[in-house]
Write an enzyme that holds these catalytic residues in place. Structure first.
Site, PDB file in Angstrom:
ATOM      1  N   CYS A 219      -3.325 -27.045   5.462  1.00 41.57           N
ATOM      2  CA  CYS A 219      -4.444 -26.725   4.577  1.00 41.57           C
ATOM      3  C   CYS A 219      -5.695 -27.536   4.943  1.00 41.57           C
ATOM      4  O   CYS A 219      -5.623 -28.757   5.098  1.00 41.57           O
ATOM      5  CB  CYS A 219      -4.063 -27.019   3.136  1.00 41.57           C
ATOM      6  SG  CYS A 219      -5.434 -26.791   1.990  1.00 41.57           S
TER       7      CYS A 219
ATOM      8  N   LEU B 115      -0.307   4.271  -8.780  1.00 43.56           N
ATOM      9  CA  LEU B 115      -1.028   2.992  -8.738  1.00 43.56           C
ATOM     10  C   LEU B 115      -0.957   2.250 -10.070  1.00 43.56           C
ATOM     11  O   LEU B 115      -1.107   1.039 -10.123  1.00 43.56           O
ATOM     12  CB  LEU B 115      -2.493   3.212  -8.379  1.00 43.56           C
ATOM     13  CG  LEU B 115      -3.004   2.695  -7.037  1.00 43.56           C
ATOM     14  CD1 LEU B 115      -4.507   2.672  -7.034  1.00 43.56           C
ATOM     15  CD2 LEU B 115      -2.458   1.311  -6.713  1.00 43.56           C
ATOM     16  N   GLY B 116      -0.752   3.003 -11.165  1.00 45.11           N
ATOM     17  CA  GLY B 116      -0.700   2.368 -12.472  1.00 45.11           C
ATOM     18  C   GLY B 116      -2.069   2.116 -13.074  1.00 45.11           C
ATOM     19  O   GLY B 116      -3.096   2.353 -12.438  1.00 45.11           O
ATOM     20  N   TYR B 117      -2.066   1.622 -14.304  1.00 46.74           N
ATOM     21  CA  TYR B 117      -3.312   1.369 -15.042  1.00 46.74           C
ATOM     22  C   TYR B 117      -4.283   2.544 -14.868  1.00 46.74           C
ATOM     23  O   TYR B 117      -5.348   2.418 -14.285  1.00 46.74           O
ATOM     24  CB  TYR B 117      -3.957   0.071 -14.580  1.00 46.74           C
ATOM     25  CG  TYR B 117      -3.224  -1.167 -15.030  1.00 46.74           C
ATOM     26  CD1 TYR B 117      -2.566  -1.214 -16.252  1.00 46.74           C
ATOM     27  CD2 TYR B 117      -3.200  -2.314 -14.246  1.00 46.74           C
ATOM     28  CE1 TYR B 117      -1.894  -2.347 -16.668  1.00 46.74           C
ATOM     29  CE2 TYR B 117      -2.531  -3.450 -14.653  1.00 46.74           C
ATOM     30  CZ  TYR B 117      -1.878  -3.460 -15.869  1.00 46.74           C
ATOM     31  OH  TYR B 117      -1.221  -4.587 -16.275  1.00 46.74           O
TER      32      TYR B 117
ATOM     33  N   TRP C   5     -12.531  -2.218   3.658  1.00 44.10           N
ATOM     34  CA  TRP C   5     -13.717  -2.407   2.811  1.00 44.10           C
ATOM     35  C   TRP C   5     -14.557  -3.620   3.241  1.00 44.10           C
ATOM     36  O   TRP C   5     -15.566  -3.914   2.625  1.00 44.10           O
ATOM     37  CB  TRP C   5     -13.308  -2.534   1.343  1.00 44.10           C
ATOM     38  CG  TRP C   5     -12.170  -3.478   1.131  1.00 44.10           C
ATOM     39  CD1 TRP C   5     -12.242  -4.824   0.966  1.00 44.10           C
ATOM     40  CD2 TRP C   5     -10.780  -3.127   1.055  1.00 44.10           C
ATOM     41  NE1 TRP C   5     -10.985  -5.351   0.802  1.00 44.10           N
ATOM     42  CE2 TRP C   5     -10.061  -4.332   0.847  1.00 44.10           C
ATOM     43  CE3 TRP C   5     -10.061  -1.929   1.149  1.00 44.10           C
ATOM     44  CZ2 TRP C   5      -8.674  -4.365   0.727  1.00 44.10           C
ATOM     45  CZ3 TRP C   5      -8.689  -1.971   1.027  1.00 44.10           C
ATOM     46  CH2 TRP C   5      -7.998  -3.175   0.822  1.00 44.10           C
ATOM     47  N   ARG C   6     -14.095  -4.311   4.285  1.00 42.20           N
ATOM     48  CA  ARG C   6     -14.902  -5.427   4.777  1.00 42.20           C
ATOM     49  C   ARG C   6     -15.844  -4.993   5.886  1.00 42.20           C
ATOM     50  O   ARG C   6     -16.547  -5.805   6.471  1.00 42.20           O
ATOM     51  CB  ARG C   6     -13.984  -6.545   5.290  1.00 42.20           C
ATOM     52  CG  ARG C   6     -13.283  -7.250   4.153  1.00 42.20           C
ATOM     53  CD  ARG C   6     -12.494  -8.449   4.607  1.00 42.20           C
ATOM     54  NE  ARG C   6     -11.957  -9.141   3.442  1.00 42.20           N
ATOM     55  CZ  ARG C   6     -10.911  -9.960   3.469  1.00 42.20           C
ATOM     56  NH1 ARG C   6     -10.291 -10.183   4.608  1.00 42.20           N
ATOM     57  NH2 ARG C   6     -10.503 -10.551   2.379  1.00 42.20           N
TER      58      ARG C   6
ATOM     59  N   GLU D 162     -12.711  -2.443  -5.127  1.00 40.51           N
ATOM     60  CA  GLU D 162     -12.479  -3.473  -6.144  1.00 40.51           C
ATOM     61  C   GLU D 162     -11.706  -2.930  -7.337  1.00 40.51           C
ATOM     62  O   GLU D 162     -10.847  -3.611  -7.891  1.00 40.51           O
ATOM     63  CB  GLU D 162     -13.810  -4.078  -6.606  1.00 40.51           C
ATOM     64  CG  GLU D 162     -14.500  -4.924  -5.553  1.00 40.51           C
ATOM     65  CD  GLU D 162     -13.643  -6.069  -5.048  1.00 40.51           C
ATOM     66  OE1 GLU D 162     -12.723  -6.496  -5.761  1.00 40.51           O
ATOM     67  OE2 GLU D 162     -13.883  -6.531  -3.926  1.00 40.51           O
TER      68      GLU D 162
ATOM     69  N   TYR E  69     -15.188  -9.960 -13.234  1.00 38.54           N
ATOM     70  CA  TYR E  69     -14.764 -10.129 -11.847  1.00 38.54           C
ATOM     71  C   TYR E  69     -15.409  -9.078 -10.947  1.00 38.54           C
ATOM     72  O   TYR E  69     -16.041  -9.394  -9.927  1.00 38.54           O
ATOM     73  CB  TYR E  69     -13.231 -10.071 -11.683  1.00 38.54           C
ATOM     74  CG  TYR E  69     -12.906  -9.838 -10.237  1.00 38.54           C
ATOM     75  CD1 TYR E  69     -13.017 -10.880  -9.331  1.00 38.54           C
ATOM     76  CD2 TYR E  69     -12.638  -8.550  -9.757  1.00 38.54           C
ATOM     77  CE1 TYR E  69     -12.840 -10.666  -7.969  1.00 38.54           C
ATOM     78  CE2 TYR E  69     -12.462  -8.329  -8.406  1.00 38.54           C
ATOM     79  CZ  TYR E  69     -12.565  -9.391  -7.518  1.00 38.54           C
ATOM     80  OH  TYR E  69     -12.414  -9.170  -6.193  1.00 38.54           O
TER      81      TYR E  69
ATOM     82  N   ASP F 220     -11.017 -14.583  -9.841  1.00 37.29           N
ATOM     83  CA  ASP F 220      -9.825 -13.753 -10.005  1.00 37.29           C
ATOM     84  C   ASP F 220      -8.591 -14.655 -10.013  1.00 37.29           C
ATOM     85  O   ASP F 220      -8.717 -15.876 -10.077  1.00 37.29           O
ATOM     86  CB  ASP F 220      -9.748 -12.710  -8.872  1.00 37.29           C
ATOM     87  CG  ASP F 220      -9.332 -13.358  -7.564  1.00 37.29           C
ATOM     88  OD1 ASP F 220      -9.595 -14.564  -7.385  1.00 37.29           O
ATOM     89  OD2 ASP F 220      -8.737 -12.668  -6.716  1.00 37.29           O
TER      90      ASP F 220
ATOM     91  N   CYS G  23      -3.032 -20.680  -0.079  1.00 41.73           N
ATOM     92  CA  CYS G  23      -2.733 -21.364  -1.342  1.00 41.73           C
ATOM     93  C   CYS G  23      -1.989 -20.399  -2.252  1.00 41.73           C
ATOM     94  O   CYS G  23      -2.447 -20.040  -3.339  1.00 41.73           O
ATOM     95  CB  CYS G  23      -4.030 -21.856  -1.992  1.00 41.73           C
ATOM     96  SG  CYS G  23      -3.785 -23.061  -3.308  1.00 41.73           S
TER      97      CYS G  23
ATOM     98  N   CYS H 242      -7.265 -32.322  -2.171  1.00 39.61           N
ATOM     99  CA  CYS H 242      -6.606 -31.491  -3.190  1.00 39.61           C
ATOM    100  C   CYS H 242      -5.824 -32.385  -4.150  1.00 39.61           C
ATOM    101  O   CYS H 242      -4.853 -33.040  -3.762  1.00 39.61           O
ATOM    102  CB  CYS H 242      -5.670 -30.484  -2.525  1.00 39.61           C
ATOM    103  SG  CYS H 242      -4.738 -29.477  -3.693  1.00 39.61           S
TER     104      CYS H 242
END
Length: 362
Positions: A210, A87-89, A31-32, A44, A127, A145, A200, A216
């Site tokens: 990092c 996949l659920g939900y 999707w990029r 998404e 989101y 997110d 992270c 940080c």
DNA sequence: AAGTCGGGGGT
DNA sequence: ACCCCAGACTT
């Protein structure tokens, strides 16, 4: 501590650092390679509360099966749920279908192009609206997110409980402020999420390599593992499902789940639920007619047990297989219908049911 | 503000 | 066993 006093200093370094990090560490994800809002939206929604590794094959299948939003809009909902199976939900799939039809029929196929218009669509919350608006249309709106909560909480040393309304406002305001510094808002949004997913991480973040280590708050105070702060969820509820799997001549009796509960619009068997384990079907308070059906059929010697863990429920299921004589096939309880094995394969089913079928007949 | 909605993977 | 994941919706 007063993190706002250091904000100007940190943000001047933070945003360009992440954008630079992203150019070297970003994963190659399907999707990029597109700015088509339909594909962005699809990815998404699939990725809501879902890891990239789990969602990616589903994304490929959806793009293959429904190359355009019009084809998704015209899809049979049962087929769509079948594709979503595992996949659920599942409300995500139903909302996806509803929004596809709305865009196709009411908006002449033209996908909403701003954050505020996107927010009005079923299944698109703050989101996802920000993600589509920035990735597909270049709008300067910040995504927040789970990754973003973690990265911002650590870098800026924010100890507010991220489950509260107040914290959501705090983080959204900070994210909005930060994205103003971004060279490209879409890239910056991708960058901060990718950074949270790869560098992270929730456990054992790679602080030694990092790029914002020296800015940080969490690293400088050794508190990475304590951030973000998140209230514990309520303990999971135990439920006991007793299934009667009526069978006749290689067919099985199934029904669509229509009640307001888990697995809405998916298919399972005749079900009685109890608050306590009851290993013996005779201890179940079945309607007389159902009791009679079981009595006149042939009950399998050993019931099959299975457990399904959801985020908020632990479902312990026991399956009693009952072969009915030919004379009683018209007397199924309300809602149940006969399906051949081939038909059952194509029905959308909870993983619990798929696993049972595999274990018992696979 | 709290509950509900799935399933899988990591530690 | 517990936590988290490119959250949204309902009550």
């Amino acid at each position: 501590m007063d993190w706002q006093s250091d904000l100007n200093v940190i943000e001047a370094v933070f945003v360009p650092s992440l954008e630079g990090w992203y150019e070297h560490h970003k994963r190659d994800l399907p999707w990029r390679h597109t700015r088509n809002p339909y594909y962005i939206w699809l990815s998404e929604v699939i990725l809501q509360q879902t890891r990239v590794a789990q969602g990616k094959p589903y994304y490929e299948r959806f793009v293959d099966t429904y190359p355009t939003i019009e084809e998704l809009a015209r899809a049979d909902e049962k087929e769509l749920l079948r594709l979503w199976q595992g996949l659920g939900y599942y409300s995500r799939a139903r909302n996806l279908h509803q929004t596809a039809r709305y865009v196709t029929d009411q908006l002449a196929g033209k996908f909403p192009a701003t954050y505020h218009e996107l927010l009005k669509m079923k299944g698109i919350g703050v989101y996802t609206a920000a993600a589509i608006a920035s990735f597909a249309f270049g709008e300067r709106v910040a995504v927040v997110d789970g990754n973003v909560y973690r990265v911002l909480a650590r870098v800026f040393g924010i100890y507010e409980d991220i489950t509260t309304t107040g914290a959501k406002k705090t983080f959204a305001a900070l994210a909005t402020r930060l994205i103003q510094k971004a060279d490209n808002p879409a890239t910056y949004n991708q960058a901060i999420m990718e950074f949270g997913a790869i560098q992270c991480t929730p456990v054992a973040p790679d602080c030694l390599l990092c790029p914002v280590q020296q800015h940080c708050v969490a690293y400088l105070t050794g508190q990475q593992h304590r951030l973000p702060v998140k209230a514990k969820k309520a303990p999971v509820r135990d439920r006991y499902f007793h299934y009667l799997v009526f069978s006749n001549n290689n067919k099985m009796a199934m029904r669509e789940r229509t009640e307001r509960d888990v697995w809405q619009q998916l298919y399972d068997f005749y079900l009685l639920e109890t608050d306590e384990p009851k290993p013996n079907w005779r201890d179940l308070l079945l309607p007389d007619s159902v009791n009679e059906l079981v009595r006149q059929g042939v009950l399998a010697a050993t019931p099959v047990e299975a457990m399904q863990l959801l985020s908020h429920q632990r479902i312990r299921a026991i399956f009693h297989f009952v072969e009915l004589p030919d004379g009683l096939t018209e007397q199924l309880p309300e809602g149940l219908k006969w399906y051949s094995m081939a038909e059952i394969t194509d029905l959308p089913k909870p993983v619990l049911i798929t696993n049972y079928l595999e274990k018992a007949f696979g």
